[in-house]
Motif scaffolding. Structure first.
Motif, mmCIF file in Angstrom:
data_model
loop_
_atom_site.group_PDB
_atom_site.id
_atom_site.type_symbol
_atom_site.label_atom_id
_atom_site.label_comp_id
_atom_site.label_asym_id
_atom_site.label_seq_id
_atom_site.Cartn_x
_atom_site.Cartn_y
_atom_site.Cartn_z
ATOM 1 N N UNK A 1 -0.381 -15.148 -8.758
ATOM 2 C CA UNK A 1 -0.940 -15.983 -7.216
ATOM 3 C C UNK A 1 -0.223 -15.977 -6.393
ATOM 4 N N UNK A 2 1.106 -16.549 -6.542
ATOM 5 C CA UNK A 2 2.796 -16.432 -5.601
ATOM 6 C C UNK A 2 2.432 -14.918 -4.523
ATOM 7 N N UNK A 3 2.527 -14.321 -5.881
ATOM 8 C CA UNK A 3 2.281 -12.357 -5.027
ATOM 9 C C UNK A 3 1.812 -12.528 -4.655
ATOM 10 N N UNK B 1 -3.724 -4.446 3.433
ATOM 11 C CA UNK B 1 -3.099 -5.511 3.076
ATOM 12 C C UNK B 1 -4.653 -6.053 1.889
ATOM 13 N N UNK B 2 -5.488 -5.982 2.359
ATOM 14 C CA UNK B 2 -6.589 -5.879 1.361
ATOM 15 C C UNK B 2 -6.375 -5.769 -0.429
ATOM 16 N N UNK B 3 -6.107 -3.868 -0.052
ATOM 17 C CA UNK B 3 -5.957 -3.862 -1.383
ATOM 18 C C UNK B 3 -4.898 -4.014 -2.389
ATOM 19 N N UNK B 4 -3.426 -4.802 -1.571
ATOM 20 C CA UNK B 4 -2.357 -5.340 -2.033
ATOM 21 C C UNK B 4 -2.903 -7.024 -2.276
ATOM 22 N N UNK B 5 -3.874 -7.639 -1.771
ATOM 23 C CA UNK B 5 -4.272 -8.971 -2.074
ATOM 24 C C UNK B 5 -5.040 -8.517 -3.576
ATOM 25 N N UNK B 6 -6.341 -7.721 -2.753
ATOM 26 C CA UNK B 6 -6.964 -7.383 -4.414
ATOM 27 C C UNK B 6 -6.308 -7.589 -5.644
ATOM 28 N N UNK B 7 -5.453 -6.283 -5.515
ATOM 29 C CA UNK B 7 -4.761 -6.056 -7.395
ATOM 30 C C UNK B 7 -4.037 -7.276 -7.569
ATOM 31 N N UNK B 8 -3.012 -7.724 -6.610
ATOM 32 C CA UNK B 8 -2.480 -9.556 -7.354
ATOM 33 C C UNK B 8 -3.384 -10.449 -7.632
#
Length: 714
Positions: free
Chosen positions: A374-376, A347-354
């Motif tokens: 931001x929405x993603x 989850x951290x990696x996906x948030x960081x990518x966006x």
């Protein structure tokens, strides 16, 4: 009968002693030969107070003597000595499981195990002494001098190891009663709980695991085995074991009772404030209640108390992901020596990518991309991030979606509730709090809240003084505010050309400021340059579509240029926004009349501010429906409730749409009109044009009625 004297000498000389005299002498001899427990040092910290076979005897002169039934247990830590005879005082059970024992009071001789009275051979003492000596300045459990019960546990040891003798008087230290705890918890035999007052002890108990037994004293309960229950004093610190409180809180948490669990975790923390596990569990309850900011603070405290507490690090990492603090979250999730949670790490990696994509889009002024990323990021797990919410607000502002930007600012997560560590983290190259204030200053500027913009920009510069973007914003905000104030002063002095120049200086710094455009449009209007006024109003409305001042000035400029259709359109928009504004209604009326004349239509005796006219008789009704323009007739009955409710609304419509002629007919007073128009139900509304009916509505709603009136107006 009191045995205060000696036996009869004659009987003694004859050797005719009675059985009672023989028993008395035997007991006296036994009493004289007993060892003095005050001088006996058993050398053991635990020892019974008196021999098991003997009943305790206590003589009182002014207070109550209380005995309790001897426990069958051989445990030395909790047995209670007392009489066994069935004629002894009866033990009573309190409402919450306490064991209360009563006996008669007075100056009577002591009752022995055999039920016989013995003389008072020893000096009398008041039974107000403490039963347990705690070794401190104040005893743990005291007996009230006026109470009708007492408890005499065995195994009460002085600090020196000597046993206190039960009959020795000690000064009274408390008026609280002593009871035996016999609730659902396993406290051991003879465990004593401080009661609520002189009248008796009060303890609340429950058979459910995790419930609390409470008294009113801060003294501690005896440390026996407890299963699922904790004994808590009302003063907040009288808990026997914080672990039991924690287990009770865990049970509440598993059942989904998060508020109750939180309260119990608070009690456990009050008892053991240095326990990191209690803090971490409290954070879990706060998370379930949606209080993310408080949960972060609890996890940080747990980590501070125990830097190697793996579960607190994991929980804190999960919370920081929700806040969008990816770097800080990684440091806690990847704690050295412990395997990271794979799902949280993903989850951290996906948030960081966006977030990285959002940062890039912001740097290249791709505001649609910034809004999308931001929405993603929020959807991926950073659902409580105030900074991502402010990034959305900034993107909406740059895209001239001012209402959406204001919504993000007002309803998004509040940054000031978060911890200092979160505030000091970096976001888009600046401190988090500085970025939050930077966006707020821009939104305040766009809505004309110039004082708030200056305050926010100055605060951001204080927090992150080395950031170039923050420094530039503060400079621009001050220039715009200065230009606006100067322009307003010149406008009040009717120096309109100079005022235009002042507003233009501000627009060079902030070309997206709708307030400055609207102010300059007012100057152009005063100078008779209505085309330029319309242009500035159009620019202001592109930035802020619902800007009422810009609509009003554009409508006035269109009226000056005799562009009646455009003027009517602007005034109608204002009328919807300001339905009770009489000036707007009058301007709309005159624009509608002028538009009708410009089209070559006939206008007869039209004036603003008409009222609903009442019609009496068939002839007057026929004249009313043939008046020039459009007429609306309200067929009503004075006794009908719905008609009474619609009448004030019809008066309001008359003010809003002055081009319509409004009439009302009372069908009860004018049955011939009702018959001619075939009116059977009230309220009925009919619209006429040139004497012909064009629309009929029976019991319409207010929205339908106004929609029809608007349709048949100019």
């Amino acid at each position: 009968m009191s045995h205060s004297g000696k036996p009869n000498d004659g009987n003694r000389r004859l050797g005719l002693e009675s059985p009672s005299d023989q028993l008395r002498d035997s007991l006296s001899s036994l009493e004289a030969n007993k060892p003095d427990f005050r001088e006996l040092d058993l050398g053991s910290p635990v020892s019974p107070l008196r021999p098991r076979g003997l009943a305790a005897t206590t003589t009182t002169t002014t207070t109550t003597t209380t005995t309790t039934t001897t426990s069958s247990s051989t445990s030395s830590s909790g047995s209670v000595s007392g009489t066994r005879n069935g004629q002894n005082p009866v033990a009573k059970s309190g409402h919450s499981g306490e064991l209360l024992c009563t006996s008669s009071s007075g100056n009577s001789p002591t009752t022995t195990a055999a039920g016989l009275k013995t003389p008072n051979n020893r000096p009398s003492h008041a039974r107000s002494d403490p039963l347990i000596y705690s070794g401190s300045g104040q005893s743990s459990v005291n007996s009230p001098p006026a109470a009708n019960f007492s408890v005499l546990p065995t195994g009460n040891i002085c600090p020196s190891g000597k046993i206190l003798k039960a009959s020795i008087a000690m000064p009274s230290r408390s008026s609280k009663s002593d009871v035996l705890g016999s609730g659902t918890g396993h406290y051991g035999h003879g465990s004593i709980i401080r009661g609520g007052g002189a009248g008796g002890a009060k303890c609340s108990s429950s058979s459910d695991n995790g419930n609390l037994l409470s008294g009113s004293s801060s003294s501690h309960c005896s440390t026996g085995s407890v299963r699922g229950n904790a004994c808590v004093g009302n003063k907040g610190l009288g808990v026997m074991d914080p672990e039991e409180v924690k287990r009770a809180a865990n049970e509440m948490y598993k059942k989904g009772h998060f508020s109750e669990a939180l309260a119990l975790y608070d009690k456990a923390i009050a008892l053991a404030p240095a326990n990191a596990a209690y803090r971490s569990n409290r954070a879990a309850a706060l998370m379930s209640l949606g209080k993310v900011a408080e949960a972060v603070r609890e996890c940080e405290e747990a980590v501070r108390l125990d830097p190697h507490y793996y579960r607190a690090h994991q929980r804190l990492g999960s919370l920081l992901i929700r806040l969008g603090q990816v770097e800080s979250a990684r440091s806690h999730l990847t704690l050295a020596g412990q395997p990271p949670d794979s799902s949280e790490l993903s989850k951290l990696q996906v948030v960081e990518k966006h977030i990285n994509k959002c940062s890039y889009a912001r740097n290249v002024n791709d505001w649609k991309g910034a809004l999308r990323e931001s929405d993603a990021a929020i959807a991926a797990g950073a659902d409580c991030s105030p900074l991502l919410s402010m990034c959305k607000a900034e993107a909406h502002l740059k895209l001239h979606h001012l209402d959406d930007a204001e919504l993000c600012l007002s309803s998004g997560p509040r940054l000031e509730y978060y911890t200092s560590s979160c505030l000091q983290s970096k976001f888009f190259g600046m401190l988090s709090e500085a970025y939050y204030l930077l966006v707020k200053a821009q939104i305040d500027m766009a809505f004309g809240r110039f004082d708030g913009a200056v305050t926010a920009a100055e605060r951001a510069a204080q927090i992150d003084p080395r950031n170039v973007e923050v420094t530039l914003l503060l400079k621009n905000v001050r220039l715009v505010v200065r230009s606006r104030l100067r322009g307003n002063d010149l406008f009040k002095s009717e120096r309109f050309t100079e005022a235009c120049s002042a507003y233009e200086e501000g627009l060079r710094v902030d070309p997206s400021n709708s307030v400055l455009y609207c102010n300059r449009a007012a100057c152009w209007y005063k100078l008779g340059l209505w085309e330029k006024s319309i242009e500035d109003c159009n620019q202001a409305l592109r930035i802020q579509p619902n800007y009422k001042k810009a609509l009003l000035r554009r409508a006035a400029s269109n009226s000056k240029l005799e562009r009646w259709s455009d003027a009517v359109g602007d005034y109608e928009s204002l009328r919807r926004e300001l339905p009770n504004d009489s000036e707007v209604a009058e301007s709309l009326f005159h624009a509608q009349v002028a538009l009708k004349k410009s089209r070559g239509e006939e206008v007869y005796n039209m004036k603003f501010g008409g009222e609903v006219e009442e019609v009496s008789g068939l002839e007057q009704f026929r004249a009313a429906i043939f008046v020039p323009g459009v007429s609306m007739v309200h067929f009503q009955s004075t006794s009908n409730t719905q008609c009474k409710q619609m009448s004030p609304f019809l008066d309001a419509l008359c003010m809003r749409y002055p081009s319509i002629n409004f009439f009302k007919v009372d069908v009860d007073a004018n049955p011939d009109v009702a018959t001619t128009e075939n009116v059977r139900i009230v309220p009925t509304f009919k619209i006429y044009k040139g004497g012909s009916r064009v629309k009929e509505m029976i019991c319409p709603s207010r929205d339908i009625l106004e929609h029809s009136v608007r349709h048949y107006s100019f």
